[in-house]
Design a protein around this motif. Structure first.
Motif, PDB file in Angstrom:
ATOM      1  N   ASP A 155     -35.231  18.945  -5.294  1.00  0.00           N
ATOM      2  CA  ASP A 155     -35.347  18.596  -3.872  1.00  0.00           C
ATOM      3  C   ASP A 155     -35.376  17.083  -3.738  1.00  0.00           C
ATOM      4  OD1 ASP A 155     -35.902  21.158  -2.167  1.00  0.00           O
ATOM      5  OD2 ASP A 155     -37.075  21.407  -4.012  1.00  0.00           O
ATOM      6  N   TYR A 156     -34.540  16.577  -2.840  1.00  0.00           N
ATOM      7  CA  TYR A 156     -34.477  15.137  -2.580  1.00  0.00           C
ATOM      8  C   TYR A 156     -34.867  14.886  -1.128  1.00  0.00           C
ATOM      9  CZ  TYR A 156     -32.736  10.319  -2.632  1.00  0.00           C
ATOM     10  OH  TYR A 156     -32.643   8.946  -2.573  1.00  0.00           O
ATOM     11  N   SER A 157     -35.734  13.913  -0.927  1.00  0.00           N
ATOM     12  CA  SER A 157     -36.117  13.531   0.437  1.00  0.00           C
ATOM     13  C   SER A 157     -36.077  12.017   0.559  1.00  0.00           C
ATOM     14  CB  SER A 157     -37.526  14.054   0.765  1.00  0.00           C
ATOM     15  OG  SER A 157     -38.490  13.489  -0.101  1.00  0.00           O
ATOM     16  N   GLY A 158     -35.683  11.561   1.733  1.00  0.00           N
ATOM     17  CA  GLY A 158     -35.565  10.124   1.968  1.00  0.00           C
ATOM     18  C   GLY A 158     -34.595   9.872   3.088  1.00  0.00           C
ATOM     19  N   ARG A 159     -33.524   9.134   2.785  1.00  0.00           N
ATOM     20  CA  ARG A 159     -32.509   8.871   3.811  1.00  0.00           C
ATOM     21  C   ARG A 159     -31.830  10.153   4.255  1.00  0.00           C
ATOM     22  NH1 ARG A 159     -29.739   4.640  -0.051  1.00  0.00           N
ATOM     23  NH2 ARG A 159     -30.658   6.153  -1.471  1.00  0.00           N
ATOM     24  N   LEU A 160     -31.868  11.152   3.394  1.00  0.00           N
ATOM     25  CA  LEU A 160     -31.385  12.494   3.730  1.00  0.00           C
ATOM     26  C   LEU A 160     -32.166  13.478   2.879  1.00  0.00           C
ATOM     27  CD1 LEU A 160     -29.466  13.417   1.114  1.00  0.00           C
ATOM     28  CD2 LEU A 160     -27.861  11.868   2.204  1.00  0.00           C
ATOM     29  N   ASP A 161     -32.107  14.730   3.265  1.00  0.00           N
ATOM     30  CA  ASP A 161     -32.772  15.781   2.505  1.00  0.00           C
ATOM     31  C   ASP A 161     -31.712  16.663   1.849  1.00  0.00           C
ATOM     32  OD1 ASP A 161     -35.240  14.864   3.312  1.00  0.00           O
ATOM     33  OD2 ASP A 161     -35.345  16.198   5.048  1.00  0.00           O
ATOM     34  N   ALA A 162     -31.947  17.027   0.598  1.00  0.00           N
ATOM     35  CA  ALA A 162     -30.986  17.859  -0.126  1.00  0.00           C
ATOM     36  C   ALA A 162     -31.750  18.792  -1.051  1.00  0.00           C
ATOM     37  CB  ALA A 162     -30.023  16.991  -0.924  1.00  0.00           C
ATOM     38  N   HIS A 163     -31.188  19.981  -1.267  1.00  0.00           N
ATOM     39  CA  HIS A 163     -31.842  20.982  -2.106  1.00  0.00           C
ATOM     40  C   HIS A 163     -30.835  21.614  -3.053  1.00  0.00           C
ATOM     41  CE1 HIS A 163     -34.388  24.286  -3.398  1.00  0.00           C
ATOM     42  NE2 HIS A 163     -33.452  25.152  -3.014  1.00  0.00           N
ATOM     43  N   SER A 206     -31.683   6.294  -8.182  1.00  0.00           N
ATOM     44  CA  SER A 206     -31.262   5.035  -8.782  1.00  0.00           C
ATOM     45  C   SER A 206     -32.478   4.177  -9.113  1.00  0.00           C
ATOM     46  CB  SER A 206     -30.334   4.279  -7.821  1.00  0.00           C
ATOM     47  OG  SER A 206     -29.186   5.051  -7.518  1.00  0.00           O
ATOM     48  N   PRO A 207     -32.353   3.300 -10.122  1.00  0.00           N
ATOM     49  CA  PRO A 207     -33.467   2.412 -10.446  1.00  0.00           C
ATOM     50  C   PRO A 207     -33.582   1.293  -9.403  1.00  0.00           C
ATOM     51  CG  PRO A 207     -31.566   1.886 -11.807  1.00  0.00           C
ATOM     52  CD  PRO A 207     -31.202   3.109 -11.013  1.00  0.00           C
ATOM     53  N   PRO A 208     -34.765   0.688  -9.282  1.00  0.00           N
ATOM     54  CA  PRO A 208     -35.981   0.984 -10.018  1.00  0.00           C
ATOM     55  C   PRO A 208     -36.680   2.225  -9.446  1.00  0.00           C
ATOM     56  CG  PRO A 208     -36.374  -0.806  -8.492  1.00  0.00           C
ATOM     57  CD  PRO A 208     -34.911  -0.485  -8.397  1.00  0.00           C
ATOM     58  N   ALA A 256     -38.871   2.732  -6.139  1.00  0.00           N
ATOM     59  CA  ALA A 256     -39.829   1.627  -6.058  1.00  0.00           C
ATOM     60  C   ALA A 256     -39.743   0.874  -4.736  1.00  0.00           C
ATOM     61  CB  ALA A 256     -39.600   0.662  -7.218  1.00  0.00           C
ATOM     62  N   LYS A 257     -38.584   0.888  -4.087  1.00  0.00           N
ATOM     63  CA  LYS A 257     -38.397   0.049  -2.897  1.00  0.00           C
ATOM     64  C   LYS A 257     -38.157   0.850  -1.623  1.00  0.00           C
ATOM     65  CE  LYS A 257     -36.531  -3.798  -5.589  1.00  0.00           C
ATOM     66  NZ  LYS A 257     -35.392  -4.749  -5.758  1.00  0.00           N
ATOM     67  N   SER A 258     -38.381   2.156  -1.680  1.00  0.00           N
ATOM     68  CA  SER A 258     -38.207   2.981  -0.481  1.00  0.00           C
ATOM     69  C   SER A 258     -39.096   4.211  -0.618  1.00  0.00           C
ATOM     70  CB  SER A 258     -36.737   3.399  -0.319  1.00  0.00           C
ATOM     71  OG  SER A 258     -36.357   4.316  -1.330  1.00  0.00           O
ATOM     72  N   ASP A 259     -39.035   5.074   0.389  1.00  0.00           N
ATOM     73  CA  ASP A 259     -39.823   6.305   0.362  1.00  0.00           C
ATOM     74  C   ASP A 259     -39.047   7.474  -0.241  1.00  0.00           C
ATOM     75  OD1 ASP A 259     -41.998   5.059   1.558  1.00  0.00           O
ATOM     76  OD2 ASP A 259     -41.236   5.442   3.584  1.00  0.00           O
TER      77      ASP A 259
END
Length: 231
Positions: free
Chosen positions: A11-19, A51-53, A79-82
């Protein structure tokens, strides 16, 4: 480099959500902090990634995860976003770590520098009786790849590209403008030479009186076998 093959959901959350539902996948954890989730298809592109960091934490599955059969839970936070990537592992098939060390980087075969070197040694590719005057001939705005003279002694500025685009034509045009100011060279004409020349670049070059030449890299290296051709 840590390489894990496991049955997992993502599960990815942030600028978009994906499962990604549960399935067997390849998970790569790199030393730079990036995490990539691959399937057995789709070429080189991962299904999902961070992606890093970024920072990976292995946390205990909660009651709901345990009931669903989750044996481990990874949380990867940017490290630089939610942005957050949650990987739920159901069954680990393989888990290995290898120290790869410092990579020397990619050396490409057929890059512009090598094409320039080959063309400088074989100016006859441009025409019978042509000769190379100088590589990296200086101008006030930077060096042009080759300065050559034809059988009649005329000066030509040659810009060499692997893939010739409009930007390369513009670059050569600027060099020609500078070289034309040198009374020892003028008039100076231009050759745009590349393994592949894009149609728009060819139109622009020919409109400006610049000659286009497609370079056969294998033939210039002596690897072309005429007996293997149909025509």
């Amino acid at each position: 480099m840590r390489v894990v093959i496991a049955s997992c959901s993502v599960d990815y959350s942030g600028r978009l959500d994906a499962h990604l539902p549960q399935a067997r996948r390849l998970i790569m954890v790199k030393a730079d902090g990036s995490v990539l989730v691959h399937s057995d298809g789709g070429s080189y592109k991962p299904l999902n990634w961070m992606s890093p960091p970024a920072r990976l934490s292995e946390v205990e599955p909660d009651a709901e995860d345990l009931q669903a059969g989750v044996t481990a839970r990874w949380e990867v936070r940017a490290a630089k976003s939610d942005d957050r990537l949650i990987i739920r592992l159901f069954e680990i098939v393989s888990d290995s770590s290898v120290e790869l060390g410092v990579d020397p980087g990619l050396t490409k075969d057929g890059v512009e520098a090598h094409l320039q070197e080959l063309l400088a040694d074989q100016p006859e590719v441009l025409g019978a009786g042509w000769r190379t005057v100088r590589r990296e001939h200086p101008t006030p705005i930077g060096p042009v790849d080759l300065l050559v003279r034809d059988a009649d002694g005329g000066a030509w500025a040659v810009e060499v590209k692997r893939v010739g685009g409009i930007d390369g034509v513009e670059q050569l045009t600027r060099y020609l403008g500078m070289l034309e100011r040198d009374p020892l060279l003028a008039p100076v004409r231009g050759v745009f030479a590349a393994q592949t020349i894009k149609p728009q670049a060819r139109v622009l070059a020919e409109d400006r009186g610049i000659r286009c030449v497609v370079l056969d890299y294998d033939a210039m290296r002596g690897l072309d076998d005429p007996t293997a051709r149909l025509f």
